[in-house]
Motif scaffolding. Structure first.
Motif, PDB file in Angstrom:
ATOM      1  N   TRP A 215       0.826  -1.202   0.000  1.00 16.20           N
ATOM      2  CA  TRP A 215       0.000   0.000   0.000  1.00 16.20           C
ATOM      3  C   TRP A 215       0.867   1.262   0.000  1.00 16.20           C
TER       4      TRP A 215
ATOM      5  N   VAL B 260       2.181   2.523  -3.343  1.00 16.46           N
ATOM      6  CA  VAL B 260       1.319   3.122  -4.361  1.00 16.46           C
ATOM      7  C   VAL B 260       0.484   4.280  -3.836  1.00 16.46           C
ATOM      8  N   SER B 261       0.435   4.467  -2.516  1.00 14.77           N
ATOM      9  CA  SER B 261      -0.431   5.498  -1.942  1.00 14.77           C
ATOM     10  C   SER B 261       0.299   6.280  -0.853  1.00 14.77           C
TER      11      SER B 261
ATOM     12  N   ARG C 196      -7.398   4.516  -8.953  1.00 15.03           N
ATOM     13  CA  ARG C 196      -6.407   3.854  -9.804  1.00 15.03           C
ATOM     14  C   ARG C 196      -6.042   2.488  -9.227  1.00 15.03           C
TER      15      ARG C 196
ATOM     16  N   HIS D 144      -3.975  -1.040  -8.678  1.00 11.87           N
ATOM     17  CA  HIS D 144      -2.617  -1.609  -8.716  1.00 11.87           C
ATOM     18  C   HIS D 144      -2.730  -3.042  -8.211  1.00 11.87           C
TER      19      HIS D 144
ATOM     20  N   TYR E  52      -6.935   0.082  -4.679  1.00 12.50           N
ATOM     21  CA  TYR E  52      -7.701   1.135  -5.328  1.00 12.50           C
ATOM     22  C   TYR E  52      -7.306   2.461  -4.683  1.00 12.50           C
ATOM     23  N   VAL E  53      -6.566   3.281  -5.414  1.00 16.29           N
ATOM     24  CA  VAL E  53      -5.955   4.487  -4.855  1.00 16.29           C
ATOM     25  C   VAL E  53      -6.587   5.727  -5.470  1.00 16.29           C
TER      26      VAL E  53
ATOM     27  N   ALA F 241      -6.865   9.540  -6.814  1.00 17.26           N
ATOM     28  CA  ALA F 241      -5.846  10.344  -7.496  1.00 17.26           C
ATOM     29  C   ALA F 241      -5.101  11.245  -6.513  1.00 17.26           C
TER      30      ALA F 241
ATOM     31  N   CYS G 236      -4.290  10.590  -3.578  1.00 14.76           N
ATOM     32  CA  CYS G 236      -3.390   9.812  -2.722  1.00 14.76           C
ATOM     33  C   CYS G 236      -2.276   9.131  -3.512  1.00 14.76           C
ATOM     34  N   ALA G 237      -2.380   9.131  -4.842  1.00 16.27           N
ATOM     35  CA  ALA G 237      -1.437   8.363  -5.654  1.00 16.27           C
ATOM     36  C   ALA G 237      -0.011   8.831  -5.416  1.00 16.27           C
ATOM     37  N   ARG G 238       0.879   7.863  -5.233  1.00 14.53           N
ATOM     38  CA  ARG G 238       2.290   8.173  -5.049  1.00 14.53           C
ATOM     39  C   ARG G 238       2.953   8.334  -6.412  1.00 14.53           C
TER      40      ARG G 238
ATOM     41  N   ARG H 213       5.629   8.259  -9.336  1.00 14.15           N
ATOM     42  CA  ARG H 213       6.613   7.234  -9.701  1.00 14.15           C
ATOM     43  C   ARG H 213       7.986   7.612  -9.151  1.00 14.15           C
TER      44      ARG H 213
END
Length: 523
Positions: A405, A408-409, A486, A488, A512-513, A515, A517-519, A521
């Motif tokens: 988690w 990705v978040s 999003r 993953h 399910y992240v 937008a 919270c999205a980390r 790249r």
């Protein structure tokens, strides 16, 4: 206002010298409770289903849940947060300890002090107070409440004090707030009061104030039931329709299982009284001995019989009449007075001979069931050639989930979705930042997981190859399709604690992240 004189004390030989509970017995009880609280979390990696389920409920602090009222999950969650993995097992022993104390207090009002502590100790001769304590649930939580209701009503009938009636009302409300089957005990005791001269107490305010207090304690839960359409009753109805078999068969099975769970107590008592019976047979005619053996040594025989037998028999009767599908484990709190009833059946002349053998027999039983239960926890996976629920690698699952988690978040993991035991095991192991569980099934089962909450924080859905459905539960499925969440995907291969070199535990996951919270790249 007193409704009956205080009970007279039947005099047993040695009762004055043996009035106190032996100190050695108290020390042995403390060691027993410590072993049953500390060994299970040491030899297991996860919790059984009922514990996981209640811990996920208790985390939410609701006034009701789709299966049961809320009291047991609340208390369990507090014990887990304070005592860690030993908390659920310690709570079972606390419930048993309070139960024995209340049975002893009840016995002191019914018989001599010596009989009272013997009866309280022999309560442990029923299997229900031993092996089932490894899985704290609503049945175990009821134990001290059933015992407390039995004692409080007796005290109120004997002494007539208002505070005793109020305590009875409080305990009755808490019992129903723990599990609805407490109504069976209250119904039996209500019939006892109505059918005996004790009904005169209905002309006093005590019983009516007790009823009002019980309703007041239960009122928030009743409001919750109304708001949620009586969800627990709808759940029970749906389960009953899916069950195979007939209620009458369940009822006969219930009676058989209750007898089996009393076998240790029956064997202990038979082994203890046989020498006394042989001695009495040589000293006087057999008929006199039989008459002495069938007398209940209590000033309130009817009350004791109702406490010890009526709820269990009423449960079986409901099943035999086809009114309800009864379950074996409903009997856990129904036999808290079996030890008192057994001791009340012992003639006074037999007690001196039987007492040492009763103590030794009980000690042998408790040592035997402790060893067998510990061996079950430690080796059941090897015996069955497959892992059981308490073998699930909860700590490793939590570590994998947190790492996946966080990869990705940027937001905290707020919701875990999936099959109840899998998702619940993971959520509980992530404590103290325990996420909520979205149960894979009816969305009404998890009202705390709203679409708005999912849109704001997302969720981690987990499943195994054995799961019947590969679709995420509602409302996550609907929110994921409509909102900007999003996905993953990934898989964890987690070694089993008892078989690290064997086939690993495979868990699939999808994060399910949102937008927001999205980390980024490389972040």
């Amino acid at each position: 206002m007193s409704t009956q004189p205080a009970v007279s004390t039947l005099t047993d030989p040695r009762s004055a010298s043996d009035a106190r509970v032996p100190r050695a017995l108290l020390v042995a009880a403390a060691l027993y409770a410590a072993a049953w609280s500390l060994v299970p979390p040491w030899v297991t990696a996860g919790f059984p289903l009922d514990v996981v389920e209640s811990l996920t409920w208790g985390h939410e602090g609701e006034w009701g849940y789709y299966k049961h009222p809320p009291m047991a999950p609340w208390v369990l969650y507090v014990f887990y947060r304070v005592f860690g993995r030993a908390g659920p097992y310690l709570l079972s022993q606390v419930c048993i300890g309070f139960t024995l104390w209340l049975v002893w207090l009840t016995g002191r009002r019914l018989m001599t002090r010596e009989r009272a502590w013997l009866g309280a100790a022999l309560t442990m001769g029923t299997v229900f107070l031993t092996r089932p304590a490894l899985e704290f649930n609503h049945n175990v939580a009821q134990l001290p409440l059933w015992a407390g209701i039995g004692w409080a009503l007796l005290a109120a009938l004997q002494d007539g004090r208002l505070r005793q009636w109020l305590l009875l009302g409080l305990l009755a409300g808490l019992c129903l707030l723990t599990k609805y089957s407490g109504a069976l005990l209250l119904a039996c005791l209500g019939v006892y009061v109505l059918a005996t001269p004790q009904r005169r107490v209905l002309r006093t305010p005590g019983p009516w104030l007790a009823v009002l207090l019980a309703v007041a304690v239960l009122a928030p839960h009743l409001r919750w039931l109304w708001q949620h359409g009586g969800l627990p009753f709808a759940y029970v109805s749906s389960r009953a329709g899916a069950d195979v078999g007939h209620p009458r068969a369940d009822a006969w099975g219930f009676l058989g299982m209750q007898f089996i769970n009393h076998v240790p107590l029956l064997l202990i008592v038979l082994w203890a009284v046989l020498p006394a019976w042989r001695q009495a047979r040589r000293a006087k005619p057999v008929e006199a001995g039989v008459r002495a053996a069938t007398r209940l040594h209590t000033d309130w025989p009817g009350y004791l019989l109702v406490l010890a037998l009526a709820p269990g028999l009423l449960t079986a009767l409901l099943g035999l009449a086809g009114i309800a599908r009864v379950r074996d484990m409903w009997g856990v709190p129904m036999w808290t007075f079996s030890g008192l009833l057994a001791v009340a059946c012992l003639p006074t002349a037999w007690l001196g001979v039987a007492r040492p053998r009763l103590s030794r027999g009980l000690l042998v039983w408790l040592v035997l069931i402790s060893v067998l239960s510990g061996a079950y926890l430690a080796f059941i996976a090897q015996w069955r050639q497959r892992p059981v629920r308490t073998d699930w690698p909860s700590a490793a699952l939590a570590a994998h989930a947190q790492a996946s988690w966080d990869g990705v978040s940027q937001c905290p993991l707020d919701v875990v979705a999936g099959e109840y035991h899998l998702a619940g095991t993971l959520a509980v192991a992530l404590s103290p930042r325990q996420p909520s569980v979205l149960i894979h099934g009816d969305p009404r089962y998890s009202p705390w997981v709203t679409p708005a909450r999912l849109q704001a924080g997302g969720a981690l859905w987990i499943w195994t190859d054995d799961d019947a459905s590969d679709v995420p539960p509602e409302p996550l499925n609907r929110v994921a399709a409509q909102a900007d969440l999003r996905p993953h995907d990934g898989t964890w291969q987690v070694p089993w604690p008892r078989e690290p070199a064997g086939r690993p535990f495979t868990v699939h996951w999808r994060a399910y992240v949102p937008a927001a919270c999205a980390r980024a790249r490389g972040g």
